[in-house]
Write an enzyme that holds these catalytic residues in place. Structure first.
Site, mmCIF file in Angstrom:
data_model
loop_
_atom_site.group_PDB
_atom_site.id
_atom_site.type_symbol
_atom_site.label_atom_id
_atom_site.label_comp_id
_atom_site.label_asym_id
_atom_site.label_seq_id
_atom_site.Cartn_x
_atom_site.Cartn_y
_atom_site.Cartn_z
ATOM 1 C CB THR A 72 69.004 32.965 37.556
ATOM 2 O OG1 THR A 72 68.688 34.320 37.213
ATOM 3 C CG2 THR A 72 68.248 32.598 38.826
ATOM 4 N N GLY A 232 62.272 27.318 30.146
ATOM 5 C CA GLY A 232 62.903 27.022 31.424
ATOM 6 C C GLY A 232 64.302 26.499 31.220
ATOM 7 N NE ARG A 233 69.071 26.796 32.873
ATOM 8 C CZ ARG A 233 68.879 28.091 32.721
ATOM 9 N NH1 ARG A 233 67.930 28.521 31.896
ATOM 10 N NH2 ARG A 233 69.618 28.967 33.380
ATOM 11 C CG ASP A 257 65.219 30.649 24.371
ATOM 12 O OD1 ASP A 257 65.693 31.039 23.282
ATOM 13 O OD2 ASP A 257 65.612 31.069 25.472
ATOM 14 C CD GLU A 262 71.111 25.529 25.849
ATOM 15 O OE1 GLU A 262 69.880 25.603 26.052
ATOM 16 O OE2 GLU A 262 71.944 26.196 26.515
ATOM 17 C CG HIS A 284 69.703 29.413 26.213
ATOM 18 N ND1 HIS A 284 70.208 28.382 26.952
ATOM 19 C CD2 HIS A 284 69.182 30.287 27.117
ATOM 20 C CE1 HIS A 284 70.008 28.598 28.241
ATOM 21 N NE2 HIS A 284 69.383 29.759 28.358
ATOM 22 C CD1 TRP A 287 69.838 33.758 27.745
ATOM 23 C CD2 TRP A 287 70.975 35.464 28.629
ATOM 24 N NE1 TRP A 287 71.040 33.840 27.070
ATOM 25 C CE2 TRP A 287 71.758 34.888 27.595
ATOM 26 C CE3 TRP A 287 71.487 36.555 29.337
ATOM 27 C CZ2 TRP A 287 73.020 35.360 27.254
ATOM 28 C CZ3 TRP A 287 72.753 37.033 28.993
ATOM 29 C CH2 TRP A 287 73.503 36.431 27.962
#
Length: 308
Positions: A72, A232-233, A257, A262, A284, A287
């Site tokens: 996204t 989120g981020r 997450d 990363e 992560h 998603w």
């Protein structure tokens, strides 16, 4: 039409057939900057997930007609550079809403329910040797009647809020856009939200308004019994400040997450806190449920099929 996917490793286990039927699909598990520049030289459509698409990469892709983001967020793509070349950029919105909301609650319930402690209590044999049917030395609270503060009341935040209501929780939120578009729940300033919430859930994108939004001084305003989760981020919560807050017992726990870098570096402060039991980590993956990845692939295929 040649379609190049520069970092397709995250799709392992999912069929790329909806994309491959549209042209010649060439996939690479991952690509260094140098490799990426060589691999895009004759592609018409470029698919990327985390690979950075900048001016240099675009200069090596003279035939490029479309960039498809396998996600996204498009913060890894230089949108101005693409627009200057007349190359549209298309993402896939909404494919992971259910998946991220589910993972958000996995972290919340794990932390609130002390699942790591209880699981270990049974697996390490302590329960078997205790001679008693239960263990109440470590207690856990009910969520009913507690308050969840959601940072970012978008599609995912709204799903998290609906689940919270099923637990009997009170819901409030902080608008990261500055526009209080949601009238179902009260909108609060970030510090007020942190101070009244028993659970803080970050479900916002990373941008100029959310970068470093929650630092050490903000975390000090939280209840010592409260937890914070970030799906989120990375970078919305200052990671070093969070590690310090965990060590000092300013908050009860945190679930993450997403991270600034990363994968998370082995020497990162979060990997070396004095209280690792207060942390819940995932790499992560919020998603990436099976169904979410299938929806993502289908969305990429639809974006390519639209043409340019």
């Amino acid at each position: 039409m040649k379609i190049v996917f520069l970092d397709a490793a995250t799709m392992v286990g999912s069929s790329l057939e909806p994309i491959s039927v549209l042209g010649e699909l060439v996939t690479y598990d991952n690509s260094t900057k140098e490799e990426a520049c060589k691999r895009v030289k004759d592609c018409d459509v470029l698919i990327v997930n985390k690979i950075v698409v900048d001016e240099e990469l675009l200069n090596h892709a003279p035939s490029l007609k479309l960039i498809c983001e396998a996600a996204t967020g498009v913060n890894n793509i230089d949108l101005d550079a693409a627009a200057k070349r007349g190359v549209p950029v298309r993402n896939v919105a909404g494919y992971s809403t259910a998946s991220v909301a589910q993972m958000t609650w996995m972290h919340i319930l794990s932390l609130i329910g002390k699942s790591s402690y209880y699981d270990g209590f049974v697996k390490n044999g302590t329960y078997s040797a205790s001679g008693y049917f239960t263990d109440t030395k470590v207690s856990y609270p009910e969520l009913s009647g507690k308050t969840i503060g959601i940072v970012g009341m978008g599609t995912i935040g709204s799903r998290v809020a609906r689940i919270a209501k099923e637990f009997g929780m009170n819901v409030c939120y902080y608008s990261t856009s500055g526009t209080n578009h949601c009238t179902e729940y009260p909108s609060l300033g970030i510090d007020e939200l942190l101070s009244v919430s028993d659970v803080v859930s970050i479900n916002a994108p990373y941008n100029e308004r959310t970068a470093g939004l929650i630092g050490y001084e903000n975390l000090k305003k939280m209840k010592k019994s409260a937890i914070i989760v970030n799906l989120g981020r990375g970078g919305i919560v200052v990671e070093e400040a969070l590690a310090r807050a965990i060590d000092e017992g300013l908050i009860a726990g945190a679930g993450l997450d997403v991270y600034v870098k990363e994968p998370l570096p082995a020497d990162h402060p979060l990997m070396h806190t004095r209280h690792p039991e207060r942390l819940s980590f995932t790499p992560h993956v919020g998603w990436s449920s099976d169904e979410a990845r299938d929806r993502l692939i289908e969305g990429i295929a639809q974006n390519i099929a639209k043409g340019w």
